[in-house]
Design a protein around this motif. Structure first.
Motif, PDB file in Angstrom:
ATOM      1  N   PRO A  27      74.876  58.929  82.157  1.00  0.00           N
ATOM      2  CA  PRO A  27      73.936  58.584  80.965  1.00  0.00           C
ATOM      3  C   PRO A  27      72.281  59.335  81.696  1.00  0.00           C
ATOM      4  O   PRO A  27      71.443  59.607  81.030  1.00  0.00           O
ATOM      5  N   TRP A  28      72.440  59.736  83.157  1.00  0.00           N
ATOM      6  CA  TRP A  28      71.252  60.041  83.521  1.00  0.00           C
ATOM      7  C   TRP A  28      70.638  61.344  83.079  1.00  0.00           C
ATOM      8  O   TRP A  28      69.800  61.808  83.100  1.00  0.00           O
ATOM      9  N   LYS A  29      72.040  62.326  82.791  1.00  0.00           N
ATOM     10  CA  LYS A  29      71.662  63.303  82.182  1.00  0.00           C
ATOM     11  C   LYS A  29      71.082  63.451  80.676  1.00  0.00           C
ATOM     12  O   LYS A  29      70.272  64.106  80.756  1.00  0.00           O
ATOM     13  N   PHE A  34      66.254  63.584  77.472  1.00  0.00           N
ATOM     14  CA  PHE A  34      65.091  63.219  76.906  1.00  0.00           C
ATOM     15  C   PHE A  34      63.689  63.386  77.555  1.00  0.00           C
ATOM     16  O   PHE A  34      62.724  63.530  76.717  1.00  0.00           O
ATOM     17  N   LEU A  35      63.549  63.136  78.858  1.00  0.00           N
ATOM     18  CA  LEU A  35      62.310  63.325  79.455  1.00  0.00           C
ATOM     19  C   LEU A  35      61.856  64.322  79.271  1.00  0.00           C
ATOM     20  O   LEU A  35      60.753  64.771  78.911  1.00  0.00           O
ATOM     21  N   PRO A  40      56.661  65.120  77.855  1.00  0.00           N
ATOM     22  CA  PRO A  40      55.323  65.539  77.677  1.00  0.00           C
ATOM     23  C   PRO A  40      54.659  65.443  76.656  1.00  0.00           C
ATOM     24  O   PRO A  40      53.519  64.924  76.375  1.00  0.00           O
ATOM     25  N   ASN A  41      55.319  65.068  75.315  1.00  0.00           N
ATOM     26  CA  ASN A  41      54.631  64.642  74.210  1.00  0.00           C
ATOM     27  C   ASN A  41      54.431  63.196  74.174  1.00  0.00           C
ATOM     28  O   ASN A  41      53.313  62.696  73.602  1.00  0.00           O
ATOM     29  N   VAL A  42      55.211  62.298  74.658  1.00  0.00           N
ATOM     30  CA  VAL A  42      55.075  61.003  74.853  1.00  0.00           C
ATOM     31  C   VAL A  42      53.934  60.581  75.600  1.00  0.00           C
ATOM     32  O   VAL A  42      53.026  59.885  75.392  1.00  0.00           O
ATOM     33  N   ALA A  43      53.788  61.336  76.910  1.00  0.00           N
ATOM     34  CA  ALA A  43      52.656  61.416  77.832  1.00  0.00           C
ATOM     35  C   ALA A  43      51.467  61.523  77.095  1.00  0.00           C
ATOM     36  O   ALA A  43      50.461  60.833  77.202  1.00  0.00           O
ATOM     37  N   LEU A  44      51.368  62.556  76.456  1.00  0.00           N
ATOM     38  CA  LEU A  44      50.199  63.156  75.893  1.00  0.00           C
ATOM     39  C   LEU A  44      49.752  62.148  74.735  1.00  0.00           C
ATOM     40  O   LEU A  44      48.417  61.747  74.610  1.00  0.00           O
TER      41      LEU A  44
END
Lengths: 314, 449
Positions: A27-29, A34-35, A40-44
């Motif tokens: 699942p971590w993959k 996803f991250l 980047p978009n979510v952070a922006l």
């Protein structure tokens, strides 16, 4: 099979208990991927959209001079001030007139232009470019250019009117004429976008439907009304949403041409946010107006999604 | 097909959404103003300047008033050669308001300059917000001669016993007239001494030259500025300290006089865009414009331009000051502040004041510069400039209701535009403006004083 199990039991080997939950593979993959892609978009979005949005909501509860390091909590005071201010009704009226004229006018003119440009005419490519070109220009540049056109002493508009024995309207001193002026310029700049989207949609209308209608004796007008317009429904809906949102947020042309004047005749809610926040310096009050406009936009979009979309056939 | 993807809002999603909103709300609470404070005007005398070494590099935000970018660059070059301190000149806006808006917004992020333009309607807001430093202590340390500044211009920045800026590109309204039009009307080659005299002259101008005798400007930062002349000249005022006085008979009478010019006599008109451009194009016989426009008007006009004092009212001569000063932000390090103060001293010394004024048309803010050789040459070459400088002696500090209260100028402009464009009742227009300004004072100024 049963013998084997019996033998294992006799040997003291018991079967492992069934897993309580099926373990996911790596699942971590998935999270990492996803991250990597969305992070980047979510952070922006968080930093430049959601955080300022919530900050603005918080500031709307403050009595705060922009630039000051201190403020006072006033709860809903700014909202009460806006709703009881004598100029509010005027600003709302200007916003409504501007929005209806630019959205309604833009849709009708854009569709008319698209229908025209969809015909096999000489110079069609050049005409399409001319219609769309203003849309990609800077709003400030467009506003400054049209200032010369509307100049009541030296402008082309005044010269044309003089040629037919008429005087130029007082575009810059009369609030009604000033509002009409910014509406005209807004339409000139943005109608190309509507025409472009309608043109693309018109080219997807099946020709055989129109031919069949013609064979059945439908006039071009009836074919347009009964076949083309319903097929353009999703496009019309899309344009209604996007042009309404951009009209309510328009600022550049008003700033370049009238700065909200004369007599606040071109002060829309969006322009009032700028005036109160940066000219008057009342950041809390300005944030309250921004929040109210945000809620209005949400409601209008919700209504469009909920009710208008139901009438659209895909 | 639906535009919105269908989602099931179960408990887990709800918790995720709540966590997201909560996290973002926490982020939102970071930064911004401290709530509950009662203002934080910067305090004088807190720094022992004797132990401070000036920084080697500073930044100056300017709008280059009067197209002065080249002049400012030349002054910076001279300063760098003399003091070895580098000055980065930043074009922070096209006008005073744009620089101020940028400065206000940047204050939240601490990305501010070491020296900033501070116009007549902005410096006070900087002060109550605690954004600028009182300069008296620094001036004393640097032996910065402030006694030589024109008293009215320097005292414009005086509040609570401190000076918060020094005069830089300062101006006043001036009466400009078209000599050709004056000649055609058979008028003497001078501005009217009083508004009564203008009333006698105006019909001759309209009849002989076929132009609108007087062009009046509108818009913020302008209409309520020139109207000071008519208002004060009739004994009225926008305010006395923080109390609005627009309900006095003198104030109402001043507004009615402007209406008489526009609607009854038809000897004045509110220009569409720019009264200076209209005057330069010969559409109006005379106008009221800033002294800062002098160079531009002289260059643009195709006729000989005369200048004169603003006409007197029944109560005498009345002229406001305007333009901009320079201020030092309070949040910079003492080293930066000291370097900025040294530059400020250099920029406004006698020689550089004369250099700036002679190249831009703004007032020489120092008496020694006004009376010096450089300016004498300017007066000889351009006598119109001498009128502007002489008028300085008749100026007075502006009413607080207009320049110190956020939105004050805007509310007064709206009232005056109603009076001038729609012939609205002066009493009710002024009452609306007064009420808004008083409210703004209560909300935005009182608690910060």
């Amino acid at each position: 099979m049963s013998t084997m199990v019996e033998n294992r039991r006799q040997m003291g080997i018991t079967a492992p208990p069934p897993p309580l939950r099926r373990r996911r593979r790596w699942p971590w993959k998935s999270w990492l991927l996803f991250l990597l892609f969305a992070g980047p978009n979510v952070a922006l979005l968080i930093v430049f959209t959601y955080k300022p949005l919530l900050q603005s909501l918080y500031y709307s509860t403050l009595q705060w001079n922009i630039g000051s390091a201190t403020a006072r909590q006033v709860g809903l005071g700014n909202y009460i001030d806006w709703f009881t201010d004598p100029t509010t009704a005027h600003v709302v009226m200007v916003t409504v007139v501007f929005t209806i004229a630019t959205v309604g006018g833009g849709m009708v003119l854009g569709l008319a232009l698209a229908v025209l440009l969809n015909r096999r005419l000489r110079g069609r490519g050049a005409a399409r470019t001319v219609v769309v070109a203003p849309y990609v220009l800077s709003g400030v540049a467009v506003g400054l250019l049209w200032l010369f056109v509307f100049d009541p002493n030296f402008g082309i508009c005044a010269a044309l009117l003089r040629a037919v024995g008429l005087a130029s309207p007082d575009w810059y001193n009369d609030p009604q004429w000033a509002l009409l002026m910014v509406i005209v310029v807004y339409l000139w700049k943005n109608v190309g976008y509507v025409a472009l989207v309608y043109l693309a949609a018109l080219q997807t209308v099946p020709a055989d439907l129109l031919e069949a209608a013609a064979l059945d004796g439908a006039t071009p007008f009836h074919a347009f009304r009964r076949i083309v317009l319903p097929l353009l429904g999703p496009t019309t809906f899309f344009l209604a949403v996007t042009t309404l949102l951009s009209s309510l947020q328009s600022f550049d042309i008003i700033q370049a041409m009238t700065q909200g004047g004369p007599l606040e005749g071109t002060t829309t809610m969006m322009y009032q946010i700028y005036q109160e926040g940066f000219q008057t310096g009342r950041a809390g009050y300005s944030s309250a107006v921004a929040t109210i406009l945000f809620v209005v936009l949400l409601l209008v979009t919700f209504v469009q999604m909920k009710y208008v979309e139901k009438r659209v056939h895909y | 097909m639906s535009v919105v993807p269908a989602t099931n809002l179960n408990r887990r999603r709800l918790l995720q959404l709540a966590a997201l909103l909560g996290g973002t709300a926490t982020l939102a609470a970071c930064g911004g103003p401290a709530v509950g404070g009662s203002g934080e005007t910067a305090q004088a005398g807190a720094t022992d300047w004797a132990g401070i070494t000036p920084a080697k590099e500073i930044t100056w935000w300017s709008n280059h008033p009067g197209a002065s970018k080249a002049v400012e660059e030349e002054l910076i070059k001279r300063f760098q050669a003399a003091e070895g301190i580098k000055v980065n000149l930043v074009t922070a806006g096209a006008n005073y308001d744009e620089v101020a808006q940028k400065f206000q917004a940047a204050s939240g992020a601490n990305n501010i300059p070491d020296l900033v333009i501070a116009s007549d309607v902005w410096w006070f807001r900087y002060m109550i917000n605690g954004q600028i430093l009182p300069l008296d202590g620094l001036a004393k340390h640097l032996e910065f001669n402030t006694d030589d500044f024109n008293k009215t211009l320097f005292d414009d920045y005086n509040f609570s016993g401190n000076h918060w800026a020094v005069p830089y590109a300062r101006s006043t309204p001036l009466f400009y007239y078209n000599k050709k039009v004056w000649q055609a009307a058979g008028l003497p080659d001078r501005a009217p001494k009083s508004w009564d005299e203008f009333d006698q002259w105006a019909p001759k101008i309209a009849a002989s030259a076929g132009v609108v005798p007087l062009g009046l400007g509108k818009g913020t930062s302008w209409a309520a500025w020139w109207f000071c002349n008519i208002l004060w000249g009739r004994g009225g005022a926008y305010s006395k300290d923080w109390t609005m006085t627009l309900d006095t008979p003198e104030a109402i009478e001043a507004a009615k006089y402007v209406q008489k010019l526009i609607f009854e006599d038809k000897t004045a008109a509110v220009t569409a865009k720019d009264q200076v451009a209209d005057f330069g194009a010969g559409l109006t016989g005379c106008t009221l414009a800033s002294t800062g426009s002098l160079s531009g008007i002289l260059k643009a006009a195709q006729f000989e331009v005369g200048t004169g004092f603003l006409p007197e009212g029944p109560k005498g001569q009345a002229c406001p000051t305007g333009g901009t000063g320079l201020a030092i932000p309070a949040k910079k390090s003492p080293e930066q502040q000291l370097a900025a103060a040294k530059f400020l001293k250099f920029l406004t010394n006698t020689e550089n004041t004369a250099y700036f004024s002679s190249n831009t048309g703004y007032m020489p803010v120092r008496t020694s510069a006004r009376d010096g050789a450089t300016m004498a040459q300017v007066y000889a070459k351009t006598p119109q400039f001498r009128t502007a400088v002489d008028q300085l002696q008749t100026t007075r500090v502006q009413d607080w209701g207009r320049v110190f209260v956020p939105g004050g100028d805007k509310e007064l402009t709206t009232a005056l535009e109603k009076i001038m464009l729609q012939q609205a009742d002066p009493s009710s227009s002024f009452a609306t403006a007064s009420s808004a300004i008083e409210k703004s004072f209560e909300q935005n100024v009182k608690s910060y004083l």
